[in-house]
Every structure is written in C-alpha cells, then in structure tokens.
Design a protein around this motif. Structure first.
Motif, PDB file in Angstrom:
ATOM      1  N   ASP A 355       0.706  -1.000   0.014  1.00 31.12           N
ATOM      2  CA  ASP A 355       0.336   0.128  -0.030  1.00 31.12           C
ATOM      3  C   ASP A 355       1.015   1.071  -0.122  1.00 31.12           C
ATOM      4  O   ASP A 355       2.066   1.241   1.446  1.00 31.12           O
ATOM      5  CB  ASP A 355      -0.709  -0.343   1.243  1.00 31.12           C
ATOM      6  N   GLU A 357       1.698   4.922   1.042  1.00 29.20           N
ATOM      7  CA  GLU A 357       1.546   6.052   2.134  1.00 29.20           C
ATOM      8  C   GLU A 357       0.970   6.981   1.429  1.00 29.20           C
ATOM      9  O   GLU A 357       2.055   7.596   0.735  1.00 29.20           O
ATOM     10  CB  GLU A 357       2.374   5.909   2.473  1.00 29.20           C
ATOM     11  N   ASP A 359      -0.855   9.195   3.747  1.00 30.77           N
ATOM     12  CA  ASP A 359      -0.309  10.126   4.850  1.00 30.77           C
ATOM     13  C   ASP A 359       0.360  10.930   4.848  1.00 30.77           C
ATOM     14  O   ASP A 359       1.898  10.799   5.109  1.00 30.77           O
ATOM     15  CB  ASP A 359      -0.550   9.927   6.236  1.00 30.77           C
ATOM     16  N   ALA A 362       2.515  10.234   8.499  1.00 26.44           N
ATOM     17  CA  ALA A 362       3.613   9.291   7.973  1.00 26.44           C
ATOM     18  C   ALA A 362       4.826   8.986   6.999  1.00 26.44           C
ATOM     19  O   ALA A 362       6.171   9.395   7.609  1.00 26.44           O
ATOM     20  CB  ALA A 362       3.350   8.260   7.578  1.00 26.44           C
ATOM     21  N   ILE A 363       4.981  10.092   6.310  1.00 30.13           N
ATOM     22  CA  ILE A 363       5.828  10.441   4.964  1.00 30.13           C
ATOM     23  C   ILE A 363       7.152  11.491   5.416  1.00 30.13           C
ATOM     24  O   ILE A 363       8.426  10.694   5.485  1.00 30.13           O
ATOM     25  CB  ILE A 363       4.820  11.157   3.779  1.00 30.13           C
ATOM     26  N   ARG A 367       8.183   7.159   5.951  1.00 34.76           N
ATOM     27  CA  ARG A 367       7.158   6.221   5.203  1.00 34.76           C
ATOM     28  C   ARG A 367       7.087   6.921   4.047  1.00 34.76           C
ATOM     29  O   ARG A 367       6.235   7.432   3.440  1.00 34.76           O
ATOM     30  CB  ARG A 367       6.125   5.623   5.166  1.00 34.76           C
ATOM     31  N   ASN A 369       7.332   5.461   0.494  1.00 33.98           N
ATOM     32  CA  ASN A 369       6.874   4.918  -0.932  1.00 33.98           C
ATOM     33  C   ASN A 369       6.277   5.208  -1.330  1.00 33.98           C
ATOM     34  O   ASN A 369       6.456   5.009  -2.952  1.00 33.98           O
ATOM     35  CB  ASN A 369       6.445   3.726  -0.018  1.00 33.98           C
TER      36      ASN A 369
END
Length: 445
Positions: A355, A357, A359, A362-363, A367, A369
């Motif tokens: 999945d 990311e 948000d 979160a980035i 995270r 990706n």
C-alpha cells in the motif's frame, strides 16, 4: 562531487504519464506510456514499409540492445540508512516496465531492467556504475543521481543517462552520451524564479540581500547575482560554500562566519542560489535567531525532517522562508486526481501487496514509498518515449537524435514538458510561490 543523502525535493516533483486504472479490476493494469510514448519517426518502425513489404527483422544495434531486448538499469538511493522506508523499489519499476512489454515493448523489443539501491554516501554509486557499464553493460541508466555521480555513465562510460534531478551545463558539456533530466536546468529557469519572487512582493527593487550558494554551482550563483542586480537588488554579501553536504559539522563551521556577515550588513533578506544550501540558512537562522525573509528560489534538496535530524535544529525558521516550485507536490496532485499521479499509484498497487502511503505525517516520519512510486513512472516513461521515437535502429546516437527532435512530452505529475535541440531538461511548468507547511514537511504553493 557533492553526494547527498537524498534529493526529495526532486522526487517530490517527479513525474511520468499514466492512464486511467481501476485497482479493483481483473484486467491488466494500464500501460503508463499508452498516451505519451511518441510515435516512431523512422519509416522502418511502422509495421510495413511504403512498398508494402514488412520491415527487416530487428538486430543487435548497440551495447545492451539485442534483436529482442533493451537492457537498462534503474538506480535509486537506499534511504534505509537514515530510517526511511521506500518500499519495494524494484517492484515499482517493474510495475511500469511489465505493461509496456505486454503491449509489445519498445518497437518490438522487450525492456529488461535491473534495479540497484546504492547507499548515497561514499563509493557505492561509483561501484554500481561499474557494474552497469563494465560487468554487465546496459544501454541506458535511469534514476536519481547527486552532483557529478551521473557523469560516471554519460562521460566516463559513454552510456545514456536520465536523471530525475537537475543537471547543469558543465555536466552536459562533459557528457559523451545523451544526458537528460526530468527537472529543468536551473540556469534556464533562474530568471523566471526571480521574476516570481518580484511578482509575489518577496523581492523589491532597492533591497539589500545576501546571496549564499555552493561552489559546485558557481555558474548558477552568478546567474542569480546578475539577475538580481539587473532588477535593482543590491547583493551586499555573496558567499559560496565548499564543505561537502555529508559533513554537517564542517558545513556549520564554514557557514557561521558568512551568517555573521549577514547580520553585520543588516541585509533585508538572505537568498540561497542552490537547493542544497537551503539547510545552511535554516541552521544559521535558528542559531542566530534571524527573522529576515529567507528566499529559496531553487527549493530544498531533501525533506525538512532529514535536515533537522542531521543538524539538531527545528523547522521553525522555515516559517520565514518562501520557496519557488515548478509543480504542485505529487501527493496534492494525487488527491486532486490530476496529471496521472493517481493512475500511476493505482497501477502499482494493482500488481503488488504494498500500500502506497498517502498520509503526510507518515511520509514526514519516513514512510516514503509514495515518492519512488511516482519516480519510477516518470523515469521509465521518459526512456520509453525517446527510445520509441528512435525507431528500430536503436543506438546511443539515434536515442540522442530522437530526444532532440521529440518536442512535447507528457509525464505523470507534470503540467507541461518538452525536449528539443539544446533542451535536454523536460519540465516547462511555470514558477509557483510556496510557503512552508510543517505538517507536510515541505513547501506547498
């Protein structure tokens, strides 16, 4: 060379063209190049010649090019060393390549891609280059390269290179093989960036500014200095940093006396003439409690979370900053469902268990990706468009000639772009004034 931990600003602007897709459909994911691969210009690249005879069979034409395949490499930095997670980067590139191959490849040849993730500090990029050019030679390399790393391919080994980040005129002059970039040449857009800052009121005639840059980008620094002076701005302090970006302590020690001059001259604003030195300004603004406007016409090279972790500062001083971008961040484009970014992400998620990311928090926490997913689309797209236009006689020379004649280019996340004679940089999108968004960990228009 100025190796960087990551060039997330460039990644945030990454682009390539992707068609509509439905992640829940049983059909094959869309071919991201279906709407943007240029029609072949060679008469032999069509199914039949004008005489009605079929074209001659394909044959090996160059290093990495056989009758059936085109061997390329993708290079993306391993950011796990700084606690970031890019996801399955190899799968991201293959998710773009595989549909192209299922649709017949590039003029009948299948793309064979190998993906490498070297650590962006030290010699790993150089050893990766040797693997691509000497051990198992490829026709072309696509990816994210910092400073002069790309010259290992385009200058030393006569290998086509497509860089997600900007290149400069010196690198182009030194290259013996075609060197293309997704991002614009800074020297080409510097006047537009200064004009945008005047239009926004962040620069005015008669202002006294300090201009801080990077010795590796001295030509760009001079371009900005001349542009400012031509518009009646007095550059009272002009400095160029020499310390490498991977030595934060040396950077701070070198820039401290420069910052003291900013204060002594009581400048109205401090401008960074090169993206990597934006962090020099952030560090010194916090250290000295400076509040004059910070002008970043080249944006920043990496996310603020990485800068603050490296230097032990906060991002608060970026509240005084204004940056110039040439595209809305792809994550905003995803939510707005424009420029194919959502299609690119959907196509990847349709063929993997990962999945992406979305948000922002979160980035910012590592995270990341989403960014390489869009980067993979842009890089494969650009290679496929030029290679298709080069026709069946695919060589280093025909690839370069095709790039120079391609014209309009459509890439995901990019409003407008082109390649042409003397224009190896794709993005043509207009300048946008951006302010810092702490929740986003970056600048937004």
């Amino acid at each position: 060379m100025r190796p960087l931990l990551t060039v997330m600003a460039a990644l945030t602007l990454a682009a390539a063209a992707c068609g509509d897709s439905d992640a829940g459909s049983d059909a094959d994911p869309p071919v991201p190049t279906s709407s943007s691969v240029a029609a072949p210009t060679d008469v032999e690249s069509v199914s039949e010649t004008e005489s009605g005879d079929p074209p001659p069979p394909l044959a090996a034409t160059d290093t990495g090019v056989t009758a059936d395949t085109i061997k390329i490499a993708a290079v993306y930095p391993d950011v796990s060393i700084i606690g970031n997670d890019s996801g399955d980067v190899e799968a991201k590139f293959r998710a773009v390549v595989d549909p192209i191959n299922r649709a017949g490849g590039v003029n009948g040849r299948m793309i064979e891609i190998r993906v490498d993730l070297p650590v962006p500090i030290g010699v790993e990029y150089e050893s990766t280059c040797v693997g691509h050019t000497e051990d198992e030679p490829v026709f072309a390399v696509i990816g994210l390269f910092f400073g002069e790393q790309v010259l290992c391919y385009s200058e030393l080994h006569d290998t086509i290179a497509i860089n997600l980040a900007s290149v400069d005129e010196e690198q182009l002059e030194r290259s013996t093989a075609p060197l293309l970039s997704v991002q614009p040449l800074s020297s080409r857009v510097a006047p537009d960036n200064v004009a945008a800052l005047f239009d926004s009121g962040d620069l005015e005639e008669g202002m006294r500014v300090a201009l801080h840059g990077l010795l590796d980008d001295d030509a760009l620094h001079e371009t900005y200095e001349k542009e400012l002076e031509a518009r009646g701005v007095d550059v009272v302090v002009s400095t160029l940093r020499t310390s490498p970006i991977d030595d934060p302590q040396a950077v701070v020690a070198e820039v401290e006396p420069y910052a003291a001059r900013w204060v002594a001259e009581d400048v109205d604003a401090v401008m960074a003439s090169s993206a990597p030195v934006a962090e020099d300004l952030l560090v010194q603004y916090e250290r000295l409690g400076l509040e004059m406007p910070m002008l970043l016409p080249e944006g920043t090279d990496r996310p603020t979370s990485i800068i603050t972790a490296l230097y032990g500062v906060t991002s608060e001083s970026f509240d005084h900053a204004v940056a110039v971008l040439h595209e809305h961040p792809p994550i905003d484009q995803f939510h707005a469902d424009v420029n194919g970014v959502r299609d690119c992400v959907d196509a990847f998620e349709a063929v993997t268990d990962e999945d992406v990311e979305l948000d922002a928090a979160a980035i910012a926490a590592g995270r990341v990706n989403f960014v390489p997913t869009v980067a993979a689309c842009s890089l494969v797209e650009l290679f496929a468009q030029v290679a298709e236009a080069a026709g069946p006689n695919l060589t280093t020379q025909s690839f370069g000639e095709a790039a120079a004649a391609l014209g309009h280019v459509e890439l995901t996340g990019m409003t407008t772009g082109s390649l042409g004679p003397g224009k190896p940089d794709v993005r043509d999108s207009p300048a946008l004034i951006a302010r810092f968004d702490a929740d986003f960990d970056g600048f937004r228009p």
